[in-house]
Design a protein around this motif. Structure first.
Motif, PDB file in Angstrom:
ATOM      1  N   ALA A 335       0.818  -1.210   0.000  1.00  9.83           N
ATOM      2  CA  ALA A 335       0.000   0.000   0.000  1.00  9.83           C
ATOM      3  C   ALA A 335       0.851   1.259   0.000  1.00  9.83           C
ATOM      4  O   ALA A 335       0.410   2.314  -0.466  1.00  9.83           O
ATOM      5  CB  ALA A 335      -0.933   0.000   1.211  1.00  9.83           C
ATOM      6  N   ALA A 336       2.061   1.160   0.496  1.00 11.94           N
ATOM      7  CA  ALA A 336       2.967   2.313   0.502  1.00 11.94           C
ATOM      8  C   ALA A 336       3.700   2.469  -0.819  1.00 11.94           C
ATOM      9  O   ALA A 336       4.542   3.368  -0.946  1.00 11.94           O
ATOM     10  CB  ALA A 336       3.986   2.166   1.636  1.00 11.94           C
ATOM     11  N   GLY A 337       3.409   1.595  -1.817  1.00 11.47           N
ATOM     12  CA  GLY A 337       4.019   1.739  -3.131  1.00 11.47           C
ATOM     13  C   GLY A 337       5.191   0.825  -3.398  1.00 11.47           C
ATOM     14  O   GLY A 337       5.791   0.912  -4.467  1.00 11.47           O
ATOM     15  N   MET A 338       5.528  -0.061  -2.485  1.00 10.51           N
ATOM     16  CA  MET A 338       6.655  -0.960  -2.711  1.00 10.51           C
ATOM     17  C   MET A 338       6.188  -2.188  -3.486  1.00 10.51           C
ATOM     18  O   MET A 338       5.126  -2.749  -3.207  1.00 10.51           O
ATOM     19  CB  MET A 338       7.282  -1.399  -1.382  1.00 10.51           C
ATOM     20  CG  MET A 338       8.475  -2.329  -1.551  1.00 10.51           C
ATOM     21  SD  MET A 338       8.999  -3.063   0.012  1.00 10.51           S
ATOM     22  CE  MET A 338       9.454  -1.589   0.927  1.00 10.51           C
ATOM     23  N   ALA A 339       6.976  -2.607  -4.463  1.00 14.79           N
ATOM     24  CA  ALA A 339       6.711  -3.838  -5.197  1.00 14.79           C
ATOM     25  C   ALA A 339       7.323  -4.992  -4.410  1.00 14.79           C
ATOM     26  O   ALA A 339       8.514  -5.288  -4.515  1.00 14.79           O
ATOM     27  CB  ALA A 339       7.307  -3.770  -6.600  1.00 14.79           C
ATOM     28  N   VAL A 340       6.511  -5.642  -3.586  1.00 18.16           N
ATOM     29  CA  VAL A 340       7.023  -6.679  -2.698  1.00 18.16           C
ATOM     30  C   VAL A 340       6.284  -7.980  -2.965  1.00 18.16           C
ATOM     31  O   VAL A 340       5.073  -8.004  -3.187  1.00 18.16           O
ATOM     32  CB  VAL A 340       6.870  -6.252  -1.220  1.00 18.16           C
ATOM     33  CG1 VAL A 340       5.443  -5.895  -0.887  1.00 18.16           C
ATOM     34  CG2 VAL A 340       7.372  -7.327  -0.282  1.00 18.16           C
ATOM     35  N   GLU A 341       7.014  -9.056  -3.007  1.00 19.19           N
ATOM     36  CA  GLU A 341       6.475 -10.381  -3.292  1.00 19.19           C
ATOM     37  C   GLU A 341       6.707 -11.284  -2.075  1.00 19.19           C
ATOM     38  O   GLU A 341       7.787 -11.287  -1.487  1.00 19.19           O
ATOM     39  CB  GLU A 341       7.187 -10.980  -4.520  1.00 19.19           C
ATOM     40  CG  GLU A 341       6.834 -12.433  -4.782  1.00 19.19           C
ATOM     41  CD  GLU A 341       7.728 -13.046  -5.848  1.00 19.19           C
ATOM     42  OE1 GLU A 341       7.699 -14.257  -6.016  1.00 19.19           O
ATOM     43  OE2 GLU A 341       8.493 -12.270  -6.488  1.00 19.19           O
ATOM     44  N   LEU A 342       5.681 -12.049  -1.718  1.00 18.09           N
ATOM     45  CA  LEU A 342       5.756 -12.989  -0.597  1.00 18.09           C
ATOM     46  C   LEU A 342       5.588 -14.397  -1.118  1.00 18.09           C
ATOM     47  O   LEU A 342       4.618 -14.706  -1.810  1.00 18.09           O
ATOM     48  CB  LEU A 342       4.676 -12.679   0.443  1.00 18.09           C
ATOM     49  CG  LEU A 342       4.533 -13.701   1.583  1.00 18.09           C
ATOM     50  CD1 LEU A 342       5.791 -13.746   2.436  1.00 18.09           C
ATOM     51  CD2 LEU A 342       3.306 -13.378   2.439  1.00 18.09           C
ATOM     52  N   THR A 368      11.070  -2.309   6.725  1.00 13.00           N
ATOM     53  CA  THR A 368      11.223  -0.916   7.162  1.00 13.00           C
ATOM     54  C   THR A 368      12.520  -0.321   6.629  1.00 13.00           C
ATOM     55  O   THR A 368      12.555   0.843   6.180  1.00 13.00           O
ATOM     56  CB  THR A 368      11.206  -0.846   8.694  1.00 13.00           C
ATOM     57  OG1 THR A 368       9.979  -1.383   9.178  1.00 13.00           O
ATOM     58  CG2 THR A 368      11.345   0.590   9.170  1.00 13.00           C
ATOM     59  N   ASN A 369      13.589  -1.099   6.643  1.00 17.65           N
ATOM     60  CA  ASN A 369      14.876  -0.605   6.136  1.00 17.65           C
ATOM     61  C   ASN A 369      14.832  -0.378   4.628  1.00 17.65           C
ATOM     62  O   ASN A 369      15.519   0.510   4.107  1.00 17.65           O
ATOM     63  CB  ASN A 369      15.985  -1.582   6.498  1.00 17.65           C
ATOM     64  CG  ASN A 369      16.342  -1.522   7.968  1.00 17.65           C
ATOM     65  OD1 ASN A 369      16.049  -0.541   8.646  1.00 17.65           O
ATOM     66  ND2 ASN A 369      16.960  -2.575   8.481  1.00 17.65           N
ATOM     67  N   VAL A 370      14.051  -1.192   3.920  1.00 15.01           N
ATOM     68  CA  VAL A 370      13.910  -0.943   2.472  1.00 15.01           C
ATOM     69  C   VAL A 370      13.242   0.403   2.241  1.00 15.01           C
ATOM     70  O   VAL A 370      13.658   1.179   1.378  1.00 15.01           O
ATOM     71  CB  VAL A 370      13.111  -2.095   1.826  1.00 15.01           C
ATOM     72  CG1 VAL A 370      12.870  -1.786   0.343  1.00 15.01           C
ATOM     73  CG2 VAL A 370      13.848  -3.409   1.959  1.00 15.01           C
ATOM     74  N   HIS A 371      12.189   0.687   3.008  1.00 10.71           N
ATOM     75  CA  HIS A 371      11.546   1.995   2.883  1.00 10.71           C
ATOM     76  C   HIS A 371      12.523   3.124   3.193  1.00 10.71           C
ATOM     77  O   HIS A 371      12.485   4.185   2.543  1.00 10.71           O
ATOM     78  CB  HIS A 371      10.351   2.078   3.844  1.00 10.71           C
ATOM     79  CG  HIS A 371       9.163   1.284   3.411  1.00 10.71           C
ATOM     80  ND1 HIS A 371       8.421   1.577   2.296  1.00 10.71           N
ATOM     81  CD2 HIS A 371       8.600   0.161   3.958  1.00 10.71           C
ATOM     82  CE1 HIS A 371       7.434   0.706   2.167  1.00 10.71           C
ATOM     83  NE2 HIS A 371       7.516  -0.171   3.162  1.00 10.71           N
ATOM     84  N   GLY A 376      11.721   2.983  -3.767  1.00 18.39           N
ATOM     85  CA  GLY A 376      11.445   2.555  -5.132  1.00 18.39           C
ATOM     86  C   GLY A 376      11.981   1.191  -5.484  1.00 18.39           C
ATOM     87  O   GLY A 376      11.729   0.708  -6.595  1.00 18.39           O
ATOM     88  N   ALA A 377      12.711   0.525  -4.590  1.00 13.78           N
ATOM     89  CA  ALA A 377      13.292  -0.786  -4.905  1.00 13.78           C
ATOM     90  C   ALA A 377      12.242  -1.871  -4.716  1.00 13.78           C
ATOM     91  O   ALA A 377      11.332  -1.760  -3.903  1.00 13.78           O
ATOM     92  CB  ALA A 377      14.493  -1.049  -4.004  1.00 13.78           C
ATOM     93  N   GLY A 401      16.696   5.270  -9.375  1.00 12.63           N
ATOM     94  CA  GLY A 401      17.311   6.593  -9.415  1.00 12.63           C
ATOM     95  C   GLY A 401      16.309   7.725  -9.322  1.00 12.63           C
ATOM     96  O   GLY A 401      16.562   8.761  -8.724  1.00 12.63           O
ATOM     97  N   GLY A 402      15.098   7.541  -9.882  1.00 11.14           N
ATOM     98  CA  GLY A 402      14.120   8.621  -9.882  1.00 11.14           C
ATOM     99  C   GLY A 402      13.223   8.652  -8.675  1.00 11.14           C
ATOM    100  O   GLY A 402      12.376   9.539  -8.553  1.00 11.14           O
ATOM    101  N   ALA A 403      13.352   7.656  -7.801  1.00 15.65           N
ATOM    102  CA  ALA A 403      12.464   7.594  -6.640  1.00 15.65           C
ATOM    103  C   ALA A 403      12.850   8.661  -5.625  1.00 15.65           C
ATOM    104  O   ALA A 403      14.025   8.933  -5.395  1.00 15.65           O
ATOM    105  CB  ALA A 403      12.530   6.210  -5.998  1.00 15.65           C
ATOM    106  N   ALA A 404      11.818   9.242  -5.044  1.00 19.02           N
ATOM    107  CA  ALA A 404      12.079  10.286  -4.046  1.00 19.02           C
ATOM    108  C   ALA A 404      12.445   9.650  -2.719  1.00 19.02           C
ATOM    109  O   ALA A 404      11.797   8.690  -2.277  1.00 19.02           O
ATOM    110  CB  ALA A 404      10.841  11.176  -3.895  1.00 19.02           C
ATOM    111  N   ASP A 405      13.462  10.198  -2.102  1.00 17.22           N
ATOM    112  CA  ASP A 405      13.885   9.707  -0.799  1.00 17.22           C
ATOM    113  C   ASP A 405      12.961  10.261   0.278  1.00 17.22           C
ATOM    114  O   ASP A 405      12.738  11.471   0.374  1.00 17.22           O
ATOM    115  CB  ASP A 405      15.330  10.148  -0.529  1.00 17.22           C
ATOM    116  CG  ASP A 405      15.905   9.465   0.701  1.00 17.22           C
ATOM    117  OD1 ASP A 405      15.136   8.763   1.415  1.00 17.22           O
ATOM    118  OD2 ASP A 405      17.118   9.637   0.958  1.00 17.22           O
TER     119      ASP A 405
END
Length: 515
Positions: A335-342, A368-371, A376-377, A401-405
């Protein structure tokens, strides 16, 4: 020498010390008094001795006074006193000298064979003198007793003069030695109790420190994840507020939900910190009245923090989150925009609550550390159910590279806390940078269901093994990955052979993570 070391030590502690060899002034006064009485006795007997020896009376009196005065050294040189008493036995003087000398000899620390020899010599000398004097008396009185009367009377008299002081001295010496032994044993027990008290205080201080670290880990896990997601959603909200109002509204709703959840959990933990939980009030009871309450144990606070981190009633009942909630956890990151697979391998089965909670926390902190460090990863979460252990692997790619920190701060404690959690349970933990520029975290945790009932104390008991791993971990800052302050994969788990094998399995899973 007649006084034992125990008597001297005890006397030194009970009164003022005396001069020379006396431990107490009272002992000196007693010896001086006995020596004066003995000198007077021997001086009186020296008058008769001077007549029998045909020497001047003054010389006989002086000789007797000197002989009797030797009783003054009975504590220092009891052998000398007894030998003098034996030497003057033919002169029929020094009865008090002989009796007190034998008592002092028997009560001293001298070997018992010396006491026996000198007591035998004294008794034999007294027996010989008594036999001679009885025969002389019988001859003078022209009395003809049976032949056994004189020997029996002589033996009984000699024993009466010799045996009682020797037996009394032996009893007093044995009693002194027993008292000294008991005193030394009591001193030893006191020292041992003092040492045990010091060790108990050290263990209590160590346990308090472990509980503080445990509370810090729970607080970090409760707050960091949801607050990080709030910051990510807020950043997305700012970016799409004008372009896509509908998406901005959804993000605002998510931020509100996350904030309310975080506030609820914080309120629960802070309530436990401020007051004791009342009956039937759950994790945090309200303060009742103005009366001061007793301090809440750190273990209660840690348990409340762990329960508050669960998020659901079922998780709280189990003492924290479980593996069944990983799907919801991953959904929050999606929901926060991360492409995550389980992905889940193996047949789902229940593990000990501590094991499931530790695995959940590893995945939670890794996401949390990925965020924080790789906006964007993509991320991949793998959960493997095994017979006697559970394995989790979280891997992410490099930051786009284009993702906002999002600008999330990092305290540098995430990987340390993960490693402590895993190694405390005897598992293996490996983290490091991948070849593609991302980051990977891998953990293998053995199932110890029999220890689940000891949840409150096992964290502190096992922290000794975790300390070696957490302390040995290095620090590295990857370009983008699951730990802005990432630890190297070095450092043993410190949990024994089983932990070593778990570490190897975690490393193997790490190497095969992308396979």
């Amino acid at each position: 020498m007649s006084g034992t070391g125990a008597a001297r030590a005890a006397g030194a502690g009970r009164g003022p010390g005396g001069p020379w060899w006396w431990a107490r002034r009272r002992a000196m006064v007693l010896d001086v008094s006995l020596a004066a009485v003995s000198a007077a006795e021997c001086a009186a007997e020296g008058v008769d001795f001077s007549g029998q020896a045909h020497i001047p009376t003054a010389l006989g009196v002086l000789f007797g006074a000197v002989v009797g005065a030797t009783l003054l050294v009975r504590r220092r040189w009891p052998i000398v006193v007894v030998l003098v008493a034996i030497a003057v036995t033919p002169a029929e003087m020094g009865l008090l000298l002989g009796v007190v000398g034998l008592y002092s000899l028997a009560a001293s620390e001298l070997p018992r064979r010396i006491t026996a020899v000198l007591a035998g010599m004294s008794g034999l000398a007294a027996l010989i003198i008594l036999l001679v004097r009885f025969h002389q008396a019988v001859a003078e009185d022209e009395w003809d007793p049976p032949f056994w009367v004189i020997p029996v009377l002589s033996v009984l008299t000699a024993l009466g003069v010799t045996a009682p002081p020797v037996l009394l001295g032996l009893y007093v010496g044995a009693r002194r030695r027993l008292v000294e032994s008991l005193r030394e044993r009591a001193d030893g027990l006191e020292r041992e109790l003092s040492l045990l008290a010091e060790r108990a205080e050290e263990r209590a201080e160590w346990a308090r420190g472990e509980e503080r670290r445990r509370i810090a880990r729970e607080m970090h896990d409760v707050v960091a994840h949801r607050v990080s997601l709030m910051v990510v959603h807020a950043a997305a909200l700012q970016a799409v507020a004008v372009k896509d109002p509908e998406k901005a509204s959804r993000n605002a709703a998510l931020v509100g939900d996350m904030g309310r959840q975080a506030l609820t959990e914080l309120r629960q933990m802070l309530g436990v910190l401020r007051s004791e939980p009342g009956p039937g009030e759950g994790g945090a009871g309200e303060a009742r009245g103005a009366a001061a309450r007793e301090p809440v144990p750190l273990a209660v606070v840690a348990a409340a923090a762990s329960a508050a981190a669960g998020g659901t009633g079922a998780a709280e009942a189990a003492g924290g989150p479980s593996l069944g909630e990983l799907e919801s956890l991953v959904g929050q990151s999606r929901a926060a925009g991360m492409a995550v697979e389980l992905s889940v391998e193996g047949e789902a089965r229940p593990y000990a609550p501590r094991v499931e909670r530790a695995a959940y926390r590893v995945v939670q902190e890794a996401l949390t550390n990925v965020h924080k460090h790789a906006p964007g990863a993509w991320a991949r979460v793998r959960l493997a159910y095994r017979g006697a252990e559970v394995a989790v692997l979280v891997e992410n790619g490099p930051s786009e590279g284009g993702a906002a920190d999002a600008g999330l701060p990092s305290g540098g404690n995430g990987l340390v806390g993960m490693r402590e959690r895993v190694t405390t349970l005897g598992g293996g933990f490996v983290s490091g940078v991948t070849a593609a520029g991302g980051f990977r975290v891998s953990a293998v945790i053995p199932d110890r269901a029999e220890e689940g009932a000891a949840d409150g104390s096992a964290d502190g008991a096992g922290a000794g093994g975790a300390a070696g791993s957490a302390g040995a971990a290095g620090r590295a800052e990857p370009a983008g990955g699951t730990g802005g302050a990432a630890e190297s994969a070095g450092g043993g788990s410190g949990g024994g052979a089983e932990a070593g094998r778990a570490q190897e399995r975690a490393a193997s899973g790490d190497r095969a993570g992308t396979g």
